[in-house]
Design a protein around this motif. Structure first.
Motif, PDB file in Angstrom:
ATOM      1  N   PHE A 149      92.862  52.966  96.955  1.00  0.00           N
ATOM      2  CA  PHE A 149      92.363  54.111  97.725  1.00  0.00           C
ATOM      3  C   PHE A 149      91.244  54.829  96.979  1.00  0.00           C
ATOM      4  N   ASN A 150      91.434  55.119  95.705  1.00  0.00           N
ATOM      5  CA  ASN A 150      90.426  55.863  94.946  1.00  0.00           C
ATOM      6  C   ASN A 150      89.110  55.093  94.841  1.00  0.00           C
ATOM      7  N   ILE A 151      89.200  53.791  94.724  1.00  0.00           N
ATOM      8  CA  ILE A 151      87.979  52.981  94.628  1.00  0.00           C
ATOM      9  C   ILE A 151      87.192  53.044  95.939  1.00  0.00           C
ATOM     10  N   TYR A 152      87.861  52.786  97.060  1.00  0.00           N
ATOM     11  CA  TYR A 152      87.159  52.796  98.347  1.00  0.00           C
ATOM     12  C   TYR A 152      86.742  54.211  98.745  1.00  0.00           C
ATOM     13  N   ASN A 153      87.548  55.196  98.391  1.00  0.00           N
ATOM     14  CA  ASN A 153      87.190  56.570  98.712  1.00  0.00           C
ATOM     15  C   ASN A 153      85.901  56.970  97.993  1.00  0.00           C
ATOM     16  N   LYS A 154      85.788  56.581  96.730  1.00  0.00           N
ATOM     17  CA  LYS A 154      84.571  56.903  95.979  1.00  0.00           C
ATOM     18  C   LYS A 154      83.366  56.129  96.512  1.00  0.00           C
ATOM     19  N   LYS A 155      83.576  54.874  96.912  1.00  0.00           N
ATOM     20  CA  LYS A 155      82.486  54.097  97.493  1.00  0.00           C
ATOM     21  C   LYS A 155      81.960  54.757  98.765  1.00  0.00           C
ATOM     22  N   VAL A 156      82.874  55.232  99.608  1.00  0.00           N
ATOM     23  CA  VAL A 156      82.465  55.897 100.849  1.00  0.00           C
ATOM     24  C   VAL A 156      81.711  57.186 100.541  1.00  0.00           C
ATOM     25  N   LEU A 157      82.246  57.993  99.622  1.00  0.00           N
ATOM     26  CA  LEU A 157      81.632  59.288  99.323  1.00  0.00           C
ATOM     27  C   LEU A 157      80.280  59.143  98.624  1.00  0.00           C
ATOM     28  N   SER A 197      86.072  67.216  95.308  1.00  0.00           N
ATOM     29  CA  SER A 197      85.887  66.976  93.875  1.00  0.00           C
ATOM     30  C   SER A 197      85.376  65.570  93.615  1.00  0.00           C
ATOM     31  N   MET A 198      85.973  64.578  94.268  1.00  0.00           N
ATOM     32  CA  MET A 198      85.562  63.190  94.038  1.00  0.00           C
ATOM     33  C   MET A 198      84.187  62.889  94.620  1.00  0.00           C
ATOM     34  N   ALA A 199      83.738  63.709  95.567  1.00  0.00           N
ATOM     35  CA  ALA A 199      82.384  63.532  96.090  1.00  0.00           C
ATOM     36  C   ALA A 199      81.327  64.026  95.106  1.00  0.00           C
ATOM     37  N   LYS A 200      81.732  64.906  94.186  1.00  0.00           N
ATOM     38  CA  LYS A 200      80.778  65.529  93.270  1.00  0.00           C
ATOM     39  C   LYS A 200      80.822  64.975  91.856  1.00  0.00           C
ATOM     40  N   VAL A 201      81.976  64.496  91.412  1.00  0.00           N
ATOM     41  CA  VAL A 201      82.116  64.022  90.033  1.00  0.00           C
ATOM     42  C   VAL A 201      82.780  62.653  90.037  1.00  0.00           C
ATOM     43  N   ALA A 202      82.915  62.078  88.854  1.00  0.00           N
ATOM     44  CA  ALA A 202      83.542  60.765  88.710  1.00  0.00           C
ATOM     45  C   ALA A 202      85.029  60.839  89.050  1.00  0.00           C
ATOM     46  N   VAL A 203      85.565  59.732  89.533  1.00  0.00           N
ATOM     47  CA  VAL A 203      86.989  59.673  89.860  1.00  0.00           C
ATOM     48  C   VAL A 203      87.838  59.967  88.627  1.00  0.00           C
ATOM     49  N   SER A 204      87.428  59.424  87.492  1.00  0.00           N
ATOM     50  CA  SER A 204      88.188  59.628  86.257  1.00  0.00           C
ATOM     51  C   SER A 204      88.255  61.103  85.894  1.00  0.00           C
ATOM     52  N   PHE A 205      87.142  61.828  86.044  1.00  0.00           N
ATOM     53  CA  PHE A 205      87.140  63.242  85.695  1.00  0.00           C
ATOM     54  C   PHE A 205      88.039  64.042  86.637  1.00  0.00           C
ATOM     55  N   THR A 206      87.981  63.735  87.924  1.00  0.00           N
ATOM     56  CA  THR A 206      88.861  64.424  88.884  1.00  0.00           C
ATOM     57  C   THR A 206      90.319  64.262  88.505  1.00  0.00           C
ATOM     58  N   HIS A 207      90.718  63.065  88.132  1.00  0.00           N
ATOM     59  CA  HIS A 207      92.131  62.824  87.806  1.00  0.00           C
ATOM     60  C   HIS A 207      92.507  63.387  86.441  1.00  0.00           C
ATOM     61  N   ILE A 208      91.558  63.505  85.544  1.00  0.00           N
ATOM     62  CA  ILE A 208      91.856  64.178  84.275  1.00  0.00           C
ATOM     63  C   ILE A 208      92.170  65.649  84.536  1.00  0.00           C
ATOM     64  N   ILE A 209      91.362  66.288  85.359  1.00  0.00           N
ATOM     65  CA  ILE A 209      91.614  67.689  85.687  1.00  0.00           C
ATOM     66  C   ILE A 209      92.904  67.837  86.497  1.00  0.00           C
ATOM     67  N   LYS A 210      93.164  66.898  87.393  1.00  0.00           N
ATOM     68  CA  LYS A 210      94.385  66.970  88.200  1.00  0.00           C
ATOM     69  C   LYS A 210      95.648  66.730  87.377  1.00  0.00           C
ATOM     70  N   SER A 211      95.499  66.165  86.191  1.00  0.00           N
ATOM     71  CA  SER A 211      96.668  66.005  85.318  1.00  0.00           C
ATOM     72  C   SER A 211      97.171  67.342  84.790  1.00  0.00           C
ATOM     73  N   SER A 212      96.391  68.423  84.996  1.00  0.00           N
ATOM     74  CA  SER A 212      96.828  69.759  84.571  1.00  0.00           C
ATOM     75  C   SER A 212      97.705  70.432  85.615  1.00  0.00           C
ATOM     76  N   GLU A 213      98.083  69.726  86.665  1.00  0.00           N
ATOM     77  CA  GLU A 213      98.928  70.306  87.710  1.00  0.00           C
ATOM     78  C   GLU A 213     100.228  70.899  87.184  1.00  0.00           C
ATOM     79  N   PRO A 214     100.905  70.282  86.186  1.00  0.00           N
ATOM     80  CA  PRO A 214     102.125  70.909  85.655  1.00  0.00           C
ATOM     81  C   PRO A 214     101.908  72.320  85.124  1.00  0.00           C
ATOM     82  N   ALA A 215     100.746  72.588  84.557  1.00  0.00           N
ATOM     83  CA  ALA A 215     100.472  73.937  84.058  1.00  0.00           C
ATOM     84  C   ALA A 215     100.469  74.942  85.211  1.00  0.00           C
ATOM     85  N   PHE A 216      99.854  74.587  86.322  1.00  0.00           N
ATOM     86  CA  PHE A 216      99.857  75.458  87.494  1.00  0.00           C
ATOM     87  C   PHE A 216     101.282  75.633  88.025  1.00  0.00           C
TER      88      PHE A 216
END
Length: 393
Positions: free
Chosen positions: A116-124, A184-203
Motif C-alpha cells: 500500500f505505501n509503495i503504490y500510495n507514494k507512486k500515486v501521490l 504527509s506522504m504527499a509532501k515528504v518521503a514515506v520513511s520520514f512519515t513513518h518515523i514521525i508516526k512511530s511517536s504515536e505512543p508518546a501522544f
C-alpha cells in the motif's frame, strides 16, 4: 466376546415423554431386558477364553414392560474391535498452531502495508491530491465489503442506531488521521512519515494522562525519551524536510490516539467482529470525508490532475490508484482481524515491526537518501516504541 448393539422390539416410551408426563413408575412393574438367548454362548466363551465383553452401542433403549421382552444381540470379538477416533491436541501442538497463526497474520499485515505505501507514494508523486486519494481508499474498501455481504462471502453485522452513534466519533478521528497521513506522504518521503508516526505512543500517554487521568508504570514514561529524542533527531537531519508533511504526520498520530480511545470506550459489549467493525468504520468515514474533499480540492482540480497523470504515466496510473485503494483496505482489515486473535502486547510489537519493514522497503524502492545520523534517530525512536509496548503491557 463383545456386544456391539442391543435392539429392543417393544412398546416403549422415551425419556422426554417420561419427564413431560411426570409418571410415577413402580420398580416391580418393569425390569431390564433378559439376555437368556445369549447367556449360554457367553458362558461357553468365558470357559474357553478370558476375553472381556464390551457393550459398544445400544439402540432404542428404554424401559420395557415385564410381560413383553424381545432382545436382539449382535457381538464381535473384543480383540477385533475398531479403534476410537479421538483428536486431542496437546499443549505443545496448540502453542505451535497459535504461533503459526500469529506469524501468518503478521506476514500478511506487513506485506499488505508495504505494498500500500509503495503504490500510495507512486500515486501521490504524479497526482498530488491527498483528499481524493483518501476518499478513493475508503470508497473501495466500502464497496468490497458491501459486495462481500451481498454475496454472503462474509456475514453482515447486526447493528442498531446505538452502534452507529458510538461509532461516529471513532469515524471522525479515523477520517482525520487517514487524510493527515496521506497529506504527509504527499509532501515528504514515506520513511520520514513513518518515523514521525512511530511517536504515536508518546501522544497516547500524554492524552491518557492529562485528559483521562490514567497512570502508567515508570518504564512507560522512561520509554518516551528515546521516542521523542529519536523522532527529533530524524526530523532535524531529514534532507527533504517539509513542515506540512511533518505536521500531517503529527496530526495523524493525535487523531489515531483519539480513535483508539473512542473505540475502546464505545465498543464495550458490542458483538461485531474486527473485519465488520472496520468495514462499518470505513463506510461512515467515507460519508464524513466526501463533502470536505470536494470543498478542499474539487472535481475540476481532480480532472485536470487525472489527465496530467495519465499523460505522464499512461494506463499504469489507473492500476496504481486501484492497487493503493485495495491494499489500504486489506491491510487495515487484517490488522483489525488480528486484534481478535492476539494480545495487545503482541499487536504493539507487530505494529513496531511493521514500521521497520515499511521504512526499510521504501528507502530501498524509492532510493531515499539517508544520512547516518538520520538512520540513528529512526532506530532510537523505534527502540523507544518497542520499550513502550513492553512497559505498558
Amino acid at each position: 466376546m463383545q456386544i456391539s448393539s442391543v435392539k429392543l422390539r417393544t412398546s416403549t416410551f422415551t425419556s422426554s415423554e417420561f419427564l413431560n408426563q411426570r409418571c410415577s413408575i413402580k420398580a416391580q412393574s418393569f425390569s431390564l431386558p433378559s439376555f437368556q438367548n445369549v447367556q449360554q454362548s457367553v458362558n461357553h466363551s468365558l470357559s474357553s477364553s478370558f476375553k472381556p465383553i464390551y457393550i459398544s452401542s445400544t439402540e432404542s433403549f428404554a424401559l420395557v414392560s415385564k410381560t413383553q421382552r424381545v432382545t436382539e444381540c449382535k457381538a464381535y470379538e473384543a480383540d477385533k474391535s475398531r479403534p476410537l477416533k479421538i483428536n486431542i491436541e496437546l499443549p505443545d501442538q496448540q502453542a505451535a498452531s497459535q504461533r503459526f497463526k500469529i506469524g501468518i497474520y503478521f506476514a500478511t499485515w506487513w506485506a499488505l502495508n508495504v505494498v500500500f505505501n509503495i503504490y500510495n507514494k507512486k500515486v501521490l508523486n504524479v497526482f498530488p491530491y491527498p483528499w481524493l486519494t483518501s476518499t478513493l481508499s475508503l470508497a473501495t474498501g466500502s464497496l468490497m465489503m458491501l459486495i462481500s455481504w451481498a454475496t454472503r462471502i462474509a456475514e453482515a453485522p447486526k447493528t442498531d442506531l446505538d452502534f452507529w452513534k458510538t461509532l461516529f466519533p471513532v469515524a471522525v478521528a479515523h477520517t482525520i488521521g487517514h487524510v493527515a497521513a496521506t497529506v504527509s506522504m504527499a509532501k515528504v518521503a514515506v520513511s520520514f512519515t513513518h518515523i514521525i508516526k512511530s511517536s504515536e505512543p508518546a501522544f497516547s500517554v500524554l492524552v491518557s494522562r492529562f485528559l483521562l487521568g490514567e497512570s502508567f508504570p515508570l518504564s512507560v514514561y522512561l520509554s518516551l525519551f528515546p521516542i521523542i529524542g529519536g523522532c527529533a533527531l530524524a526530523a532535524i537531519t531529514e534532507l527533504n524536510f517539509n513542515m506540512i508533511g511533518f505536521m500531517g504526520a503529527m496530526i495523524s498520530n493525535l487523531a489515531f490516539v483519539f480513535r483508539n480511545i473512542f473505540s475502546k470506550k464505545g465498543m464495550k459489549g458490542k458483538s461485531v467482529s474486527g473485519m465488520n467493525y472496520y468495514a462499518c468504520l470505513s463506510m461512515l468515514s467515507l460519508l464524513i470525508l466526501i463533502p470536505f474533499a470536494i470543498a478542499v480540492e474539487g472535481p475540476k482540480v481532480w480532472a485536470a490532475g487525472w489527465n496530467t497523470a495519465l499523460a505522464q504515466i499512461g494506463p499504469n496510473f489507473v492500476w496504481w490508484v486501484a492497487a493503493q485503494s485495495i491494499f489500504y483496505h486489506l491491510y487495515n482489515q487484517v490488522s483489525y482481524m488480528s486484534l481478535d486473535q492476539i494480545s495487545p502486547l503482541t499487536f504493539s510489537i507487530g505494529n513496531t515491526m511493521k514500521r521497520i519493514s515499511v521504512i526499510v522497503s521504501s528507502i530501498i524502492i524509492f532510493h531515499t537518501p539517508v544520512q547516518p545520523v538520520n538512520a540513528l534517530g529512526a532506530a532510537i525512536a523505534i527502540l523507544g516504541t518497542f520499550l513502550y509496548s513492553q512497559g505498558k503491557h
